[in-house]
Design a protein around this motif. Structure first.
Motif, PDB file in Angstrom:
ATOM      1  N   VAL A 205     -48.514  26.801-105.523  1.00  0.00           N
ATOM      2  CA  VAL A 205     -47.910  27.575-104.296  1.00  0.00           C
ATOM      3  C   VAL A 205     -48.482  28.715-104.345  1.00  0.00           C
ATOM      4  N   THR A 206     -49.046  29.288-103.355  1.00  0.00           N
ATOM      5  CA  THR A 206     -49.550  30.713-103.080  1.00  0.00           C
ATOM      6  C   THR A 206     -48.861  31.211-101.763  1.00  0.00           C
ATOM      7  N   GLU A 207     -48.339  32.491-101.886  1.00  0.00           N
ATOM      8  CA  GLU A 207     -47.640  32.744-100.572  1.00  0.00           C
ATOM      9  C   GLU A 207     -48.308  34.389-100.478  1.00  0.00           C
ATOM     10  N   ILE A 208     -48.733  34.659 -99.193  1.00  0.00           N
ATOM     11  CA  ILE A 208     -49.180  36.064 -98.948  1.00  0.00           C
ATOM     12  C   ILE A 208     -48.318  36.621 -97.546  1.00  0.00           C
ATOM     13  N   ILE A 209     -48.225  37.795 -97.750  1.00  0.00           N
ATOM     14  CA  ILE A 209     -47.567  38.481 -96.787  1.00  0.00           C
ATOM     15  C   ILE A 209     -48.500  39.490 -96.227  1.00  0.00           C
ATOM     16  N   VAL A 210     -48.964  39.520 -95.204  1.00  0.00           N
ATOM     17  CA  VAL A 210     -49.894  40.248 -94.400  1.00  0.00           C
ATOM     18  C   VAL A 210     -49.208  41.399 -93.447  1.00  0.00           C
ATOM     19  N   ALA A 211     -49.012  42.489 -93.800  1.00  0.00           N
ATOM     20  CA  ALA A 211     -48.207  43.476 -93.082  1.00  0.00           C
ATOM     21  C   ALA A 211     -49.195  43.932 -92.050  1.00  0.00           C
ATOM     22  N   GLN A 212     -48.404  45.165 -91.165  1.00  0.00           N
ATOM     23  CA  GLN A 212     -49.153  45.678 -90.038  1.00  0.00           C
ATOM     24  C   GLN A 212     -50.491  46.012 -90.265  1.00  0.00           C
ATOM     25  N   ASN A 213     -51.497  45.608 -89.393  1.00  0.00           N
ATOM     26  CA  ASN A 213     -52.894  46.262 -89.184  1.00  0.00           C
ATOM     27  C   ASN A 213     -53.446  46.117 -90.658  1.00  0.00           C
ATOM     28  N   SER A 214     -53.172  45.080 -91.286  1.00  0.00           N
ATOM     29  CA  SER A 214     -53.888  44.747 -92.517  1.00  0.00           C
ATOM     30  C   SER A 214     -54.962  43.644 -92.556  1.00  0.00           C
ATOM     31  N   HIS A 215     -55.736  43.574 -93.421  1.00  0.00           N
ATOM     32  CA  HIS A 215     -57.025  42.441 -93.342  1.00  0.00           C
ATOM     33  C   HIS A 215     -57.059  41.837 -94.629  1.00  0.00           C
ATOM     34  N   VAL A 216     -56.923  40.519 -94.681  1.00  0.00           N
ATOM     35  CA  VAL A 216     -56.877  39.973 -95.926  1.00  0.00           C
ATOM     36  C   VAL A 216     -57.992  38.661 -95.671  1.00  0.00           C
ATOM     37  N   HIS A 217     -58.751  38.529 -96.409  1.00  0.00           N
ATOM     38  CA  HIS A 217     -59.873  37.330 -96.630  1.00  0.00           C
ATOM     39  C   HIS A 217     -59.323  36.538 -98.066  1.00  0.00           C
ATOM     40  N   TYR A 218     -59.322  35.052 -97.995  1.00  0.00           N
ATOM     41  CA  TYR A 218     -59.079  34.340 -99.109  1.00  0.00           C
ATOM     42  C   TYR A 218     -59.939  33.258 -98.931  1.00  0.00           C
ATOM     43  N   ASN A 219     -60.835  32.973-100.058  1.00  0.00           N
ATOM     44  CA  ASN A 219     -61.875  32.174-100.091  1.00  0.00           C
ATOM     45  C   ASN A 219     -61.796  31.240-101.496  1.00  0.00           C
ATOM     46  N   ARG A 220     -61.847  29.889-100.877  1.00  0.00           N
ATOM     47  CA  ARG A 220     -61.343  29.156-102.064  1.00  0.00           C
ATOM     48  C   ARG A 220     -62.398  28.106-102.408  1.00  0.00           C
ATOM     49  N   LEU A 221     -62.456  27.737-103.827  1.00  0.00           N
ATOM     50  CA  LEU A 221     -63.552  26.365-103.993  1.00  0.00           C
ATOM     51  C   LEU A 221     -62.920  25.529-104.915  1.00  0.00           C
ATOM     52  N   GLN A 222     -62.964  24.283-104.526  1.00  0.00           N
ATOM     53  CA  GLN A 222     -62.413  23.143-105.248  1.00  0.00           C
ATOM     54  C   GLN A 222     -63.802  22.294-105.852  1.00  0.00           C
ATOM     55  N   ASN A 223     -63.869  22.436-106.986  1.00  0.00           N
ATOM     56  CA  ASN A 223     -64.962  21.756-107.484  1.00  0.00           C
ATOM     57  C   ASN A 223     -64.575  21.077-108.743  1.00  0.00           C
ATOM     58  N   THR A 243     -54.916  40.669 -89.524  1.00  0.00           N
ATOM     59  CA  THR A 243     -55.810  39.518 -89.522  1.00  0.00           C
ATOM     60  C   THR A 243     -55.781  38.973 -91.006  1.00  0.00           C
ATOM     61  N   PHE A 244     -55.807  37.579 -90.767  1.00  0.00           N
ATOM     62  CA  PHE A 244     -55.963  36.683 -92.166  1.00  0.00           C
ATOM     63  C   PHE A 244     -56.837  35.574 -92.055  1.00  0.00           C
ATOM     64  N   THR A 245     -57.857  35.428 -93.006  1.00  0.00           N
ATOM     65  CA  THR A 245     -58.893  34.483 -92.889  1.00  0.00           C
ATOM     66  C   THR A 245     -58.809  33.863 -94.071  1.00  0.00           C
ATOM     67  N   SER A 246     -58.942  32.470 -93.801  1.00  0.00           N
ATOM     68  CA  SER A 246     -58.992  31.514 -95.153  1.00  0.00           C
ATOM     69  C   SER A 246     -60.248  30.660 -94.920  1.00  0.00           C
ATOM     70  N   VAL A 247     -61.068  30.233 -95.993  1.00  0.00           N
ATOM     71  CA  VAL A 247     -62.122  29.524 -96.105  1.00  0.00           C
ATOM     72  C   VAL A 247     -61.878  28.893 -97.444  1.00  0.00           C
ATOM     73  N   VAL A 248     -61.880  27.404 -97.076  1.00  0.00           N
ATOM     74  CA  VAL A 248     -61.609  26.378 -98.305  1.00  0.00           C
ATOM     75  C   VAL A 248     -62.760  25.369 -98.235  1.00  0.00           C
ATOM     76  N   VAL A 249     -63.769  25.283 -99.609  1.00  0.00           N
ATOM     77  CA  VAL A 249     -64.617  24.348 -99.651  1.00  0.00           C
ATOM     78  C   VAL A 249     -64.192  23.442-100.759  1.00  0.00           C
ATOM     79  N   SER A 250     -64.199  22.079-100.503  1.00  0.00           N
ATOM     80  CA  SER A 250     -63.914  21.039-101.324  1.00  0.00           C
ATOM     81  C   SER A 250     -65.040  20.176-101.378  1.00  0.00           C
TER      82      SER A 250
END
Length: 425
Positions: A205-223, A243-250
């Motif tokens: 379980v991963t929880e993220i709080i992205v407050a006002q005018n913040s920018h978060v990138h989260y990139n995940r690899l599952q190998n 802005t929150f951006t998620s990229v997950v590569v399985s």
């Protein structure tokens, strides 16, 4: 043992996982939810195509919490991405290993959940939202809390390495809470690594709080190993103009399930979700996404692509909710798949639920085979069939890969994919 619920696997977990003294209210609530609902079975609509409880019953022999295994600095270094220069956070069977981590004094805080006891724990990924969130909340021993302060810019990415090894198939329960305060920027990379080929169950379980005018990138690899059973509940609360951006590569595992939930809580916020699954053998990957637009003038973009060979199976279920107050919403969702075998399967279900009347929303999905005309065109120009096939598949995947925010991580994943496309596909 005495039957506690109507679900055998739930009983096995409840009977063998100790109720730790820390976070008592969270654990009591989790236990109540598990007692009432149990873990999902085939009749559960959300897990209709991914029989997690059945797979756990077949593959797991010990339902107790996994302990740390042998892990050295040399092992960690061998799995650290070449050229990576940021901070490194190491997990050993779900347990944070500060001695093996590498923190270079970047302007953020990291502590154990026990030491920090943050009030926001469990507020993003709510126990009642998914039975496996409840299981993690009942079973996790400790986790980490990362706080990026107001106006802080973390220039180098933070890499989270998850090392998993459980010869008895014990349950691994990582827990991560990240708070990013106003006007801050940070990028995370995550890589899950199997230390052997034995079966294990990792429930994160991963929880993220992205407050006002913040920018978060989260990139995940599952190998992970071909016997890995992994379930990831990932939730983000996104506030005004953030802005929150998620990229997950399985790429590998026996059964992988990714639940991604974005809550767009104010005007001007943006949620981006990109995914790529490149599957062979009997690998099963299920991506469930949920985007909740609650306020006007917010935006979400979602693109998931899959390439499936052999007897692999993919599942995509994407939900977009647009609440009545969320006028001027702009939401896009697309799922595209290529099947390279008659035995490969994809179940895809994009969904929109709209209660506002002034919105711009679209969704769709495609499933097909490799373009024979394009393949013939490349071969006619002297490119071999295998290479031509690889080029077309790589071009198909490239639209997602270009969304990875860190160049070093992108090159690392790019090399894995090119190697895969040049051999088994």
């Amino acid at each position: 043992m005495t039957t506690l619920t109507k679900n055998k696997v739930t009983d096995l977990f409840l009977g063998q996982i100790p109720n730790f003294n820390s976070f008592p209210s969270l654990r009591r609530k989790a236990q109540d939810v598990l007692m009432q609902k149990g873990l999902p079975e085939s009749k559960d609509e959300e897990y209709k195509f991914t029989a997690f409880s059945k797979k756990l019953e077949q593959s797991i022999s010990d339902y107790s919490p996994a302990k740390t295994t042998y892990l050295s600095q040399e092992i960690v270094q061998s799995h650290t991405i070449k050229g990576f220069e940021g901070d490194l956070i190491v997990f050993n069977n779900g347990h944070y290993e500060p001695e093996l981590s590498k923190l270079q004094g970047q302007p953020y805080e990291i502590s154990s959940l026990k030491d920090s006891n943050p009030v926001s724990l469990g507020k993003v990924s709510k126990i009642e939202n998914d039975p496996f969130i409840a299981l993690n909340s009942f079973a996790f021993e400790d986790g980490i809390f990362i706080k990026v302060g107001r106006n802080k810019i973390i220039e180098k990415p933070i890499l989270l390495l998850y090392f998993n090894q459980s010869s008895k198939g014990q349950v691994i329960s990582p827990r991560v809470l990240i708070e990013v305060e106003d006007n801050a920027e940070v990028s995370f990379l995550e890589n899950s690594i199997s230390l052997d080929e034995e079966a294990y169950f990792c429930n994160t379980v991963t929880e993220i709080i992205v407050a006002q005018n913040s920018h978060v990138h989260y990139n995940r690899l599952q190998n992970e190993s071909k016997k890995a059973i992994s379930l990831n509940n990932f939730g983000a609360d996104i506030h005004r103009d953030a802005t929150f951006t998620s990229v997950v590569v399985s790429l590998s595992g026996e059964m992988l399930r990714n639940n991604l939930s974005l809550n767009l809580l104010d005007s001007g916020c943006v949620g981006n979700m990109f995914g790529l699954y490149l599957l062979d053998g009997k690998t099963h990957v299920d991506n469930h996404t949920n985007v909740d637009h609650t306020k006007p003038h917010a935006e979400s973009n979602e693109l998931y692509k899959g390439i499936l060979a052999d007897r692999s199976r993919g599942v995509f279920n994407g939900k977009i909710f647009v609440r009545q107050d969320a006028q001027k919403t702009n939401a896009f969702q697309q799922n595209n798949n290529i099947l390279l075998s008659e035995d490969a399967t994809i179940n895809t279900k994009p969904q929109l639920e709209i209660w506002a009347d002034d919105v711009k929303c679209s969704h769709g999905c495609t499933t097909g085979q490799l373009d024979e005309e394009a393949l013939f065109y490349l071969q006619a120009r002297g490119i071999g069939k295998v290479q031509a096939k690889g080029l077309l598949l790589y071009a198909f995947a490239g639209e997602v890969l270009e969304k990875i925010s860190d160049e070093t991580f992108k090159v690392y994943i790019d090399n894995l994919i090119q190697e895969r496309l040049g051999s088994s596909f």
